[in-house]
Structure formats: C-alpha cells, structure tokens
Enzyme design. Structure first.
Site, mmCIF file in Angstrom:
data_model
loop_
_atom_site.group_PDB
_atom_site.id
_atom_site.type_symbol
_atom_site.label_atom_id
_atom_site.label_comp_id
_atom_site.label_asym_id
_atom_site.label_seq_id
_atom_site.Cartn_x
_atom_site.Cartn_y
_atom_site.Cartn_z
ATOM 1 N N GLU A 107 -2.410 -4.208 -24.052
ATOM 2 C CA GLU A 107 -2.999 -5.080 -25.074
ATOM 3 C C GLU A 107 -3.198 -4.333 -26.390
ATOM 4 O OE1 GLU A 107 -6.429 -7.077 -23.429
ATOM 5 O OE2 GLU A 107 -5.318 -7.725 -21.646
ATOM 6 N N GLU A 115 -1.754 -9.122 -16.542
ATOM 7 C CA GLU A 115 -3.078 -9.656 -16.219
ATOM 8 C C GLU A 115 -3.022 -11.158 -16.453
ATOM 9 O OE1 GLU A 115 -6.252 -7.772 -18.398
ATOM 10 O OE2 GLU A 115 -5.329 -5.792 -18.223
#
Length: 305
Positions: free
Chosen positions: A132, A241
């Site tokens: 991320e 995720e």
C-alpha cells in the site's frame, strides 16, 4: 489503510497446534489467509472445513526473518507470503524508513542478512515490500521527501541484493486500490516487470463504519483498480488483502458475490482474506455465523485448476 501492529511472536510449541489442522480437508481454493498467529489459522480451518494453502503475515523493518514461523507455515505445502513494512517502533511510536535511505545503501547490511536468513531457511517466500505504498495513512508512504522515484530506487536495490545472495524470493508489488486523494499513479510507482514477479492489490469494503464510506460490492471495490493494473503489466495477480465489514449491508452476500466474481478476474491466482480484528474494525470471516457459512459454501468452488 489498516494499522498493522501485528509483529508476530512464535514458540516451538505452536508446531503442534499447526500440525493439528484438518489433515484431509479440501483446499480453500483461491483463498489465502492473513492471520496474527498459527493458532488462529488452525481454529479457522476447523470452522471453515478447508485448508488455506496460502498464508500471509506482517513483519516490520528491524525484525529478523522468523525462520521457525516460516518452517511451521510451510507444512502441508503452504506458500508463504510476507508483507515487509519499512517501519519500526521507537519510543512507543511507529517511524518510517525513508525510501531514499534504502536506495542510498544505508540499510544494505540489514537487507543482506534478511536475504541470507531466507536462503538458509530453504523455503521460497513471496515478499510484498512496502504494501500500500500509494496510500497516505502510514508512516512509510509517500510524501514530498518520500517520492515514487525514491520508492522505485529502493525496490530495485533490495531486489539486487537478494539476487546477489541467491535468496529464494518472489517479489510482489502491492498497491492499495485507487482512491481520490492518492499522491501518485500506479505507473509512477511500478518498478518494472524485470523486478516484479507478481502484482498484489489491497482493498476493503468499509461499509458505513465511517461517515465518508459507503457500502461497496466486490466489483465496486476492485474493478477500476484491476483494469488500471492490467494497463501497465501482464504479470499474474493476487488480492493481497481483502475483507468486508458487517455494518451497512449484507456481509454474507458480499462473500458469496466475491466467489462468483473472482473467476472473472483471470489474472488473480490468490486472494488473502484479512482475518484480523484490528481494534477499530473486525474484518474476520467469523463476525457472524452467516458470513462463515457463506465462506464455507463458496470457498472450495473457487479453486483454480
């Protein structure tokens, strides 16, 4: 997107617990699992009635590679995925490691030792460095002094060190799904096909847990970002995720819909459910009996041949 104070500790006694999972249970198919420890993995497998072949954990920058954990998780042919976060705790606070410092060689000794430890363990590990990285909520993410150029330079330096040490690692580039205030595009952050084995993509349905969120279907969560990734690389993909909350909609239906939609994402070979209660939001598959039953209904059917 999610704080990850999830540094894992492991004792040798957990080897027994991991070995006590469902010996002959079917695979959970395309689904992998992110868990805080092996005991949670075993407990969920018993409830779900299937075995997760892909397991993910998190590790911060100043921690040595946990070889014992890797050995235990590799039982039953599990693949190992590591989210390697360039951050550490100092005086009770998280501190980010600047990409420019990594790129300049200031952390070469630590990176070299990490590579040697993985090589000594003898198991192939998939590493998502700085997952991320396109976000704006973590201590190692982009700023005016922590730029996409610095990130790519750091990524390439790390990979070159691992190549030199002949460590058995697959490199997974894992941005967050697209969002309006992102400081960089995927293309600006991508190190290049020569330095990446696989693409990850993290995304969540936050429902109405925050005033600025709304309920999103699986397709609304991932479609736009999946298409954007396909425009810059043809590498295979994973959902590094994913999860949904209960608040604001029907989580069980969201899970069933995810299972119906996943075959349409032809490049996605693994999808890691974030089975963690992070203290603010409970992302686990067991937040309701209906959600667990939905997963039990669909997971084995998502296995890719």
């Amino acid at each position: 997107m999610i704080p990850r104070a999830l540094l894992l500790t492991l004792t040798f006694t957990l080897g027994t617990a991991l070995g006590s999972g469902p010996a002959q249970a079917a695979s959970c198919g395309i689904f992998g699992l992110t868990v805080p420890n092996p005991q949670v993995l075993v407990a969920l497998e018993k409830k779900a009635g299937c075995t997760f072949q892909h397991v993910r954990w998190f590790q911060d920058w100043n921690q040595p590679f946990n070889q014992e954990y890797a050995r235990l998780l590799s039982q039953k042919g599990r693949t190992l995925d590591l989210s390697w976060q360039p951050r550490y705790v100092s005086k009770g606070k998280l501190v980010g490691v600047p990409y420019r410092d990594i790129a300049a060689g200031k952390h070469d000794r630590f990176i070299t030792q990490f590579a040697r430890d993985i090589k000594r363990g003898g198991k192939t590990v998939s590493i998502s460095f700085a997952p991320e990285m396109n976000g704006d909520w973590g201590v190692y993410q982009l700023t005016s002094k922590n730029t996409p150029a610095h990130f790519k330079q750091a990524w390439k330096r790390i990979v070159h060190i691992f190549w030199r040490e002949k460590a058995p690692v697959r490199w997974v580039w894992t941005p967050n799904i697209l969002y309006p205030t992102a400081l960089s595009s995927y293309r600006e952050l991508y190190p290049g096909d020569g330095y990446v084995n696989e693409i990850g993509l993290d995304g969540y349905n936050w429902g109405t847990t925050n005033p600025w969120n709304r309920w999103k279907t699986f397709a609304q969560t991932f479609d736009e970002s999946y298409v954007a990734i396909k425009q810059i690389t043809s590498k295979p993909m994973q959902l590094g995720e994913l999860s949904s909350v209960e608040k604001g909609g029907d989580k069980a239906q969201w899970i069933l819909d995810a299972c119906r939609q996943l075959p349409k994402y032809a490049r996605v070979k693994k999808a890691f459910w974030f089975h963690i209660n992070d203290g603010r939001v409970d992302w686990r598959l067991t937040t309701s009996l209906a959600s667990l039953q939905a997963f039990r209904r669909c997971a084995p059917g998502t296995a890719l041949k």
